[in-house]
Design an enzyme around this catalytic site. Sequence first.
Site, short mmCIF file in Angstrom:
data_model
loop_
_atom_site.label_atom_id
_atom_site.label_comp_id
_atom_site.label_asym_id
_atom_site.label_seq_id
_atom_site.Cartn_x
_atom_site.Cartn_y
_atom_site.Cartn_z
N ASP A 276 52.06 121.05 103.37
CA ASP A 276 52.84 120.54 102.24
C ASP A 276 54.14 119.99 102.85
O ASP A 276 54.99 120.75 103.30
CB ASP A 276 53.12 121.69 101.28
CG ASP A 276 54.08 121.30 100.14
OD1 ASP A 276 54.53 120.14 100.12
OD2 ASP A 276 54.35 122.17 99.29
N LYS B 108 61.28 113.14 96.57
CA LYS B 108 62.42 113.46 97.45
C LYS B 108 62.67 112.31 98.43
O LYS B 108 63.69 111.65 98.36
CB LYS B 108 62.17 114.78 98.18
CG LYS B 108 62.13 115.97 97.21
CD LYS B 108 60.98 116.85 97.54
CE LYS B 108 60.59 117.93 96.58
NZ LYS B 108 61.47 118.51 95.64
N TRP C 163 57.10 127.99 97.45
CA TRP C 163 56.04 126.97 97.33
C TRP C 163 54.74 127.40 97.98
O TRP C 163 53.66 126.96 97.57
CB TRP C 163 56.51 125.61 97.84
CG TRP C 163 57.59 125.05 96.95
CD1 TRP C 163 58.89 124.82 97.28
CD2 TRP C 163 57.46 124.70 95.56
NE1 TRP C 163 59.58 124.36 96.18
CE2 TRP C 163 58.73 124.27 95.12
CE3 TRP C 163 56.41 124.72 94.64
CZ2 TRP C 163 58.97 123.86 93.80
CZ3 TRP C 163 56.65 124.31 93.33
CH2 TRP C 163 57.92 123.88 92.94
C1 LIG Z 1 57.83 121.95 99.14
C2 LIG Z 1 57.42 121.67 97.73
N1 LIG Z 1 56.12 121.78 97.39
C3 LIG Z 1 55.70 121.55 96.15
C4 LIG Z 1 56.56 121.19 95.14
C5 LIG Z 1 56.04 120.95 93.75
O1 LIG Z 1 56.06 119.60 93.49
P1 LIG Z 1 55.60 118.97 92.08
O2 LIG Z 1 56.66 119.28 91.10
O3 LIG Z 1 55.51 117.50 92.42
O4 LIG Z 1 54.30 119.55 91.72
C6 LIG Z 1 57.93 121.04 95.44
C7 LIG Z 1 58.87 120.64 94.39
O5 LIG Z 1 60.05 120.62 94.52
C8 LIG Z 1 58.36 121.30 96.77
O6 LIG Z 1 59.65 121.21 97.09
#
Ligand SMILES: Cc1ncc(COP(=O)(O)O)c(C=O)c1O
Length: 366
Positions: A176, A200, A104
């Site tokens: 994040d 989540k 991520w």
């Molecule tokens: C830590 C983290 N950041 C970002 C995301 C991306 O999220 P989204 O699908 O809402 O863009 C996720 C998705 O699982 C994640 O676990």
Amino acid sequence: MNYKRVFNFNAGPAALPEPVLESLRDEMMNFQNSGISVMEMSHRSKQVIAIMKEAESLLRELMGISENYSVLFLQGGASQQFAMVPMNFLIDQKPAAVLHTGYWTKKALSELKKIGSYKIVASSEEINFTALPDCQNSKITGEEYSYLYLCSNNTIYGTQWKKLPPVVSTAPIIADMSSDILSRQFNVNEFGAFFAGAQKNIGPSGLTVAVIRKDLLDRCNEKVPSIFQYKAHAEAESAYNTPPVYSIFVALKVLQWLKNVGGVAAIEKINNEKAALIYNAIDEDEFYTSPINKTDRSHMNVVFMIRNGNEELESKFAKESEAAGLSGLKGHRAIGGLRASIYNAQPLEGVSRLVDFMKEFSKKNK
Ligand SMILES: Cc1ncc(COP(=O)(O)O)c(C=O)c1O
């Protein structure tokens, strides 16, 4: 009503508390005698304005967010934040400093690169992100960097910053928190901003929460399209355009549920207990291994392997656990193995059932 539910270990969208789902079902057709569903209501109606206000105020209460911060209900997922953060917070050609911890942060880097520049100040890529990087001696100054960026819990690799990394930073820290917001206590005042996709620990997908220190709202260059400016959303109280009304309503129910179970401190205790149960089961039996450095192990996403990565046994485990009412244990496609996501709504009972299943499976397949 007769229905069969299973224990849901999906990484996101993930389990929601059952009392929340039941109450949503009961109010689906006629919300508070309005004769319509919340899904059908105008975002300018008094009911929806009240829902949004209460959701904001509960989030502030549960996380200890002061009036120095704006709380925003947005769309576009955490992935849109990978772009909005640099669009709003990069200043004066100064790069962002990044702690690189996996999948991520890599996605965030790829967006950052399109908008400005960055410097990776610590990374654990060399060891395949199986531990958090050492940043004992890192010093980030606001003169050199626009901000320091990190991901508090690495959903895919299964590592988690249990407290803020030992980086001395005079630049604002931006996090994040998609996969561990509300699961443990954060000192919000240590952050310039943080964001989380809801799917989540907050509610259903479609809602993204961003919390921004108010002085940072003015950083954004006015040429950035308004829809991507935090300031535009803050000024419009999260109704710059039609917000994801129903997802916010569900989030409100989840926040009320969390307050009812005792708030973040109480759920943190339960989460620690759940994580300990699974990690103990892994450590006690050499049939299972955790690839993650012990002190960095995530309490939200437990990544584990069978016989150090025996794919045949892992896929058998995923299939048989599913049949036993334990759903979503297959690892992420990027790294394989197995993964139990045990967010707030995963009851202790689900984790105990998983641990029993692990013991049985090991006995049968040794
Ligand atoms: C830590 C983290 N950041 C970002 C995301 C991306 O999220 P989204 O699908 O809402 O863009 C996720 C998705 O699982 C994640 O676990």
